[in-house]
Design a protein around this motif. Structure first.
Motif, PDB file in Angstrom:
ATOM      1  N   ALA A 111       0.840  -1.203   0.000  1.00 36.17           N
ATOM      2  CA  ALA A 111       0.000   0.000   0.000  1.00 36.17           C
ATOM      3  C   ALA A 111       0.874   1.252   0.000  1.00 36.17           C
ATOM      4  O   ALA A 111       1.986   1.242   0.534  1.00 36.17           O
ATOM      5  CB  ALA A 111      -0.919  -0.001   1.214  1.00 36.17           C
ATOM      6  N   PRO A 112       0.386   2.335  -0.597  1.00 37.65           N
ATOM      7  CA  PRO A 112       1.164   3.581  -0.571  1.00 37.65           C
ATOM      8  C   PRO A 112       1.295   4.108   0.859  1.00 37.65           C
ATOM      9  O   PRO A 112       0.501   3.778   1.739  1.00 37.65           O
ATOM     10  CB  PRO A 112       0.337   4.529  -1.448  1.00 37.65           C
ATOM     11  N   GLY A 113       2.294   4.936   1.076  1.00 39.82           N
ATOM     12  CA  GLY A 113       2.485   5.527   2.385  1.00 39.82           C
ATOM     13  C   GLY A 113       1.391   6.517   2.726  1.00 39.82           C
ATOM     14  O   GLY A 113       0.629   6.966   1.845  1.00 39.82           O
ATOM     15  N   ASP A 114       1.295   6.881   3.988  1.00 41.91           N
ATOM     16  CA  ASP A 114       0.210   7.758   4.440  1.00 41.91           C
ATOM     17  C   ASP A 114       0.230   9.111   3.730  1.00 41.91           C
ATOM     18  O   ASP A 114      -0.831   9.667   3.415  1.00 41.91           O
ATOM     19  CB  ASP A 114       0.313   7.961   5.953  1.00 41.91           C
ATOM     20  N   THR A 115       1.395   9.656   3.488  1.00 42.11           N
ATOM     21  CA  THR A 115       1.475  10.966   2.827  1.00 42.11           C
ATOM     22  C   THR A 115       0.917  10.897   1.417  1.00 42.11           C
ATOM     23  O   THR A 115       0.101  11.741   1.010  1.00 42.11           O
ATOM     24  CB  THR A 115       2.937  11.455   2.788  1.00 42.11           C
ATOM     25  N   GLU A 116       1.336   9.887   0.656  1.00 46.02           N
ATOM     26  CA  GLU A 116       0.819   9.715  -0.712  1.00 46.02           C
ATOM     27  C   GLU A 116      -0.676   9.419  -0.692  1.00 46.02           C
ATOM     28  O   GLU A 116      -1.447   9.932  -1.511  1.00 46.02           O
ATOM     29  CB  GLU A 116       1.579   8.590  -1.406  1.00 46.02           C
ATOM     30  N   LEU A 117      -1.098   8.584   0.248  1.00 49.21           N
ATOM     31  CA  LEU A 117      -2.512   8.216   0.352  1.00 49.21           C
ATOM     32  C   LEU A 117      -3.374   9.443   0.661  1.00 49.21           C
ATOM     33  O   LEU A 117      -4.474   9.607   0.102  1.00 49.21           O
ATOM     34  CB  LEU A 117      -2.670   7.164   1.447  1.00 49.21           C
ATOM     35  N   LEU A 118      -2.880  10.291   1.515  1.00 48.50           N
ATOM     36  CA  LEU A 118      -3.623  11.500   1.853  1.00 48.50           C
ATOM     37  C   LEU A 118      -3.746  12.402   0.627  1.00 48.50           C
ATOM     38  O   LEU A 118      -4.810  12.971   0.369  1.00 48.50           O
ATOM     39  CB  LEU A 118      -2.917  12.242   2.990  1.00 48.50           C
ATOM     40  N   THR A 119      -2.698  12.517  -0.140  1.00 53.29           N
ATOM     41  CA  THR A 119      -2.727  13.337  -1.354  1.00 53.29           C
ATOM     42  C   THR A 119      -3.727  12.788  -2.368  1.00 53.29           C
ATOM     43  O   THR A 119      -4.499  13.539  -2.979  1.00 53.29           O
ATOM     44  CB  THR A 119      -1.320  13.392  -1.988  1.00 53.29           C
ATOM     45  N   LEU A 120      -3.714  11.469  -2.549  1.00 51.78           N
ATOM     46  CA  LEU A 120      -4.644  10.836  -3.493  1.00 51.78           C
ATOM     47  C   LEU A 120      -6.094  11.058  -3.074  1.00 51.78           C
ATOM     48  O   LEU A 120      -6.951  11.386  -3.903  1.00 51.78           O
ATOM     49  CB  LEU A 120      -4.346   9.337  -3.583  1.00 51.78           C
ATOM     50  N   ASN A 121      -6.403  10.874  -1.789  1.00 50.96           N
ATOM     51  CA  ASN A 121      -7.773  11.049  -1.307  1.00 50.96           C
ATOM     52  C   ASN A 121      -8.216  12.500  -1.345  1.00 50.96           C
ATOM     53  O   ASN A 121      -9.374  12.798  -1.663  1.00 50.96           O
ATOM     54  CB  ASN A 121      -7.903  10.500   0.116  1.00 50.96           C
ATOM     55  N   ALA A 122      -7.307  13.407  -1.033  1.00 52.14           N
ATOM     56  CA  ALA A 122      -7.652  14.828  -1.072  1.00 52.14           C
ATOM     57  C   ALA A 122      -8.034  15.256  -2.481  1.00 52.14           C
ATOM     58  O   ALA A 122      -8.840  16.178  -2.672  1.00 52.14           O
ATOM     59  CB  ALA A 122      -6.475  15.660  -0.569  1.00 52.14           C
ATOM     60  N   ALA A 123      -7.488  14.581  -3.496  1.00 55.46           N
ATOM     61  CA  ALA A 123      -7.841  14.883  -4.879  1.00 55.46           C
ATOM     62  C   ALA A 123      -9.178  14.249  -5.275  1.00 55.46           C
ATOM     63  O   ALA A 123      -9.886  14.763  -6.152  1.00 55.46           O
ATOM     64  CB  ALA A 123      -6.738  14.394  -5.808  1.00 55.46           C
ATOM     65  N   LEU A 124      -9.531  13.129  -4.645  1.00 56.64           N
ATOM     66  CA  LEU A 124     -10.775  12.433  -4.999  1.00 56.64           C
ATOM     67  C   LEU A 124     -12.014  13.135  -4.451  1.00 56.64           C
ATOM     68  O   LEU A 124     -13.043  13.246  -5.145  1.00 56.64           O
ATOM     69  CB  LEU A 124     -10.735  10.993  -4.480  1.00 56.64           C
ATOM     70  N   TRP A 125     -11.973  13.595  -3.212  1.00 55.13           N
ATOM     71  CA  TRP A 125     -13.175  14.095  -2.545  1.00 55.13           C
ATOM     72  C   TRP A 125     -13.830  15.294  -3.228  1.00 55.13           C
ATOM     73  O   TRP A 125     -15.071  15.350  -3.318  1.00 55.13           O
ATOM     74  CB  TRP A 125     -12.875  14.407  -1.079  1.00 55.13           C
ATOM     75  N   PRO A 126     -13.089  16.276  -3.737  1.00 54.45           N
ATOM     76  CA  PRO A 126     -13.762  17.421  -4.377  1.00 54.45           C
ATOM     77  C   PRO A 126     -14.579  17.047  -5.609  1.00 54.45           C
ATOM     78  O   PRO A 126     -15.460  17.804  -6.024  1.00 54.45           O
ATOM     79  CB  PRO A 126     -12.585  18.343  -4.754  1.00 54.45           C
ATOM     80  N   GLN A 127     -14.298  15.886  -6.204  1.00 55.06           N
ATOM     81  CA  GLN A 127     -15.028  15.465  -7.404  1.00 55.06           C
ATOM     82  C   GLN A 127     -16.356  14.778  -7.071  1.00 55.06           C
ATOM     83  O   GLN A 127     -17.156  14.533  -7.973  1.00 55.06           O
ATOM     84  CB  GLN A 127     -14.163  14.497  -8.214  1.00 55.06           C
ATOM     85  N   LEU A 128     -16.567  14.438  -5.814  1.00 56.93           N
ATOM     86  CA  LEU A 128     -17.744  13.658  -5.443  1.00 56.93           C
ATOM     87  C   LEU A 128     -19.014  14.504  -5.448  1.00 56.93           C
ATOM     88  O   LEU A 128     -19.009  15.655  -5.044  1.00 56.93           O
ATOM     89  CB  LEU A 128     -17.550  13.033  -4.057  1.00 56.93           C
ATOM     90  N   LYS A 129     -20.100  13.885  -5.903  1.00 61.15           N
ATOM     91  CA  LYS A 129     -21.423  14.510  -5.830  1.00 61.15           C
ATOM     92  C   LYS A 129     -22.063  14.104  -4.509  1.00 61.15           C
ATOM     93  O   LYS A 129     -22.141  12.906  -4.206  1.00 61.15           O
ATOM     94  CB  LYS A 129     -22.302  14.046  -6.990  1.00 61.15           C
ATOM     95  N   THR A 130     -22.537  15.092  -3.761  1.00 59.32           N
ATOM     96  CA  THR A 130     -23.098  14.778  -2.443  1.00 59.32           C
ATOM     97  C   THR A 130     -24.474  15.426  -2.253  1.00 59.32           C
ATOM     98  O   THR A 130     -24.821  15.855  -1.168  1.00 59.32           O
ATOM     99  CB  THR A 130     -22.148  15.244  -1.328  1.00 59.32           C
ATOM    100  N   ARG A 131     -25.275  15.460  -3.318  1.00 52.52           N
ATOM    101  CA  ARG A 131     -26.608  16.052  -3.212  1.00 52.52           C
ATOM    102  C   ARG A 131     -27.461  15.276  -2.204  1.00 52.52           C
ATOM    103  O   ARG A 131     -27.699  14.087  -2.356  1.00 52.52           O
ATOM    104  CB  ARG A 131     -27.298  16.055  -4.575  1.00 52.52           C
TER     105      ARG A 131
END
Length: 607
Positions: A520-540
């Motif tokens: 698994a990627p390290g915590d720093t890389e994982l945090l960067t990847l997730n931080a990029a994913l969340w703004p794209q999510l639709k949460t209506r």
């Protein structure tokens, strides 16, 4: 209202109900079986047992017919269901008006049924129950006319046969209708109409023909052969859910119906009319009363012994009977009061029409699905978060919605979507149809054939599947049902969490990504990847309180909650206080949690 014919009143009630249902129906895919039905409609495939050939073909017609007017395929089918619900209200009026001869009271009872939560809710998305209600109201109306001596046996028999091609729960009431018709017309005449009953049942030929000749991506059960066809249409897959509870606890389930579901449906102020209604119907029209009692009791005995989450929708036939008995009781009270106090006639008429409107306003906010995008957005977020060629593992009905997006709306053809329980379940039952379905998405899917039965239930095969995907460079995402995946459905069969224990799970948007231990990627890389994913999510609607009114979608909100919490914890360990506080706050908006509230307070700026 006496100046209007029953037919015109019925059309008026249909228009009122259709307008309400159309305004409040879901604008996209809803939860439960919707995606499975709509995939079968769009591709002429085979949906889950019992096959539902009539519903599938009618849905296909609406999908094609409304395509120039409505862009969203699911909305076209939802509109069909809404029209069936409105038609059921209209036919219920015809039934009650014929039963008691009081149009105003019958109209009031029809509106009461229309605005009751269950029929209303089922009229807003893709489900079979409103069409079942329409058929049941129609055969009850024809039964009243047969009781009067009218020559309606042929349409009654034909409609009943057609009803069985939509939902086989109508078979529960068939003995009662047969006894009723036998009593009215005799066995010889009833037997002479048998071809009219059998003719609609030929629609079930669609099921094996679609399985054998069609090119749909999903043919549930692969019912090409006679044995598989019979297993499919008789619903044998669900028998383990029926009559499994001990008889000693039946009174608890009955209490839940009478003082829970029924009370919520109509309220005590209407249910008080049931007793006088049943007494008067027993005195005046015993054969019809006996028929309605058969429908009521058959429905209650079956539904209270069927262990599924959304069992309340199975109570609709009993609600039709109760609403009719309310109407008979209201009619008797109205007649008695009008004869003794004529001055009360107009106020009474006003109350009869306005009281159901109170019912409507009471249930509107909890029933309205016009702004419910939870299921559609949840599935879309899963697909948008998935890396190229990902394998998406699920354990609940969200797989149906992913089917809808993948094959009906042609999104993400590169990913493979599978339900772990369905895959292992079909293999344990020695049927490979679901394996073949998944293999069509992922040719490298490892074969389970030759493995022991234990290997397809103890996690051995599932672990082989994940390892194979990872070896091929296919990312594996898990859409966990956080309420259930840690539980064992059977004592000797490991839970899904236990079966996937050899792998490392890390947050990945609203899903979890599986890795081999140590990769698994390290915590720093994982945090960067997730931080990029969340703004794209639709949460209506995610934070708008749907958890309070829609238990079928609770698992979605639990997943958002846990995804927020996991990312917040990760961010806090990496010293990203602002990001951690943001996601702790998101989790707390969904479900208040003292531990999370303490974390928010701890990370808030001083002052």
């Amino acid at each position: 209202m006496n100046s209007l014919s029953d037919r015109k009143i019925a059309w008026l009630l249909f228009a009122v109900a259709a307008l309400l249902y159309a305004l409040t129906m879901c604008r996209t895919i809803y939860t439960g079986d919707d995606g499975d039905f709509e995939l079968a409609m769009a591709t002429l495939g085979v949906c889950h047992p019992t096959g539902y050939p009539l519903f599938t073909l009618l849905g296909r017609a609406f999908l094609l017919g409304l395509a120039p007017l409505i862009d969203e395929p699911a909305m076209r089918v939802n509109l069909m269901t809404a029209l069936f619900g409105a038609a059921a209200v209209a036919m219920f009026y015809r039934f009650v008006a014929a039963l008691i001869g009081a149009p105003l009271v019958a109209a009031s009872a029809a509106l009461l049924l229309a605005f009751a939560p269950t029929l209303w809710q089922q009229s807003l998305s893709c489900e079979v129950y409103t069409l079942t209600a329409l058929f049941l109201c129609t055969v009850l109306w024809l039964s009243v006319r047969l009781e009067r001596g009218e020559r309606v046996l042929a349409p009654l028999v034909l409609v009943y046969g057609l009803a069985l091609t939509n939902n086989l729960t109508m078979a529960l009431f068939l003995p009662g209708f047969l006894m009723f018709a036998w009593h009215k017309v005799g066995l010889k005449k009833l037997f002479a109409h048998l071809p009219l009953f059998v003719l609609p049942l030929l629609l079930y030929a669609y099921v094996p023909l679609a399985a054998k000749l069609g090119s749909a991506p999903l043919k549930w059960g692969d019912p090409q052969t006679w044995p598989r066809f019979l297993l499919h249409v008789n619903g044998s897959q669900y028998r383990h859910l029926m009559f499994t509870e001990p008889l000693s606890t039946w009174h608890v389930r009955l209490w839940g119906y009478f003082y829970g579901a029924l009370w919520k449906e109509f309220g005590g102020h209407f249910l008080v009319f049931v007793l006088p209604g049943t007494i008067m119907l027993w005195k005046r029209q015993r054969t019809l009363f006996a028929l309605m009692c058969w429908v009521f009791m058959g429905n209650i005995v079956y539904a209270t012994n069927y262990a599924i989450n959304d069992i309340y929708v199975y109570y609709i036939p009993s609600y039709l009977c109760v609403a009719a008995w309310i109407a008979v009781g209201l009619g008797e009270v109205s007649t008695w009061l009008s004869a003794r106090k004529p001055v009360f006639v107009r106020p009474l008429a006003f109350l009869l029409l306005m009281t159901p409107l109170v019912q409507m306003t009471t249930h509107l906010s909890a029933t309205d699905k016009s702004s419910n995008f939870l299921e559609a957005d949840f599935a879309a977020n899963i697909l948008s978060s998935a890396p190229k060629d990902a394998v998406i593992l699920t354990s609940n009905n969200i797989v149906f919605t992913l089917w809808y997006l993948k094959w009906v709306k042609n999104q993400r053809p590169d990913v493979a979507v599978l339900n772990a329980d369905m895959l292992e379940g079909t293999l344990n039952n020695n049927t490979g149809w679901y394996f073949e379905h998944v293999q069509s998405q992922w040719p490298g899917l490892p074969s389970p054939f030759g493995l022991s039965r234990e290997a397809t239930s103890d996690g051995t095969y599932l672990q082989l599947l994940v390892n194979t995907a990872l070896a091929e460079g296919r990312p594996v995402l898990l859409v966990s049902d956080d309420r259930l995946d840690s539980r064992r459905t059977q004592p000797k069969i490991p839970s899904l969490d236990e079966r996937l224990k050899p792998f490392t799970r890390v947050p990945w948007g609203i899903t979890q990504r599986l890795y081999e231990v140590g990769s698994a990627p390290g915590d720093t890389e994982l945090l960067t990847l997730n931080a990029a994913l969340w703004p794209q999510l639709k949460t209506r609607g995610v934070y708008a309180g749907w958890k309070d009114g829609d238990p079928l979608q609770l698992h979605i909100l639990v997943r958002y909650f846990n995804a927020h919490k996991a990312l917040a914890t990760l961010a806090e360990t990496q010293g990203q206080s602002e990001l951690a506080r943001e996601h702790y706050t998101g989790a707390n908006l969904l479900f208040r949690d003292p531990e999370i509230e303490a974390s928010i307070k701890r990370l808030s700026p001083p002052g």
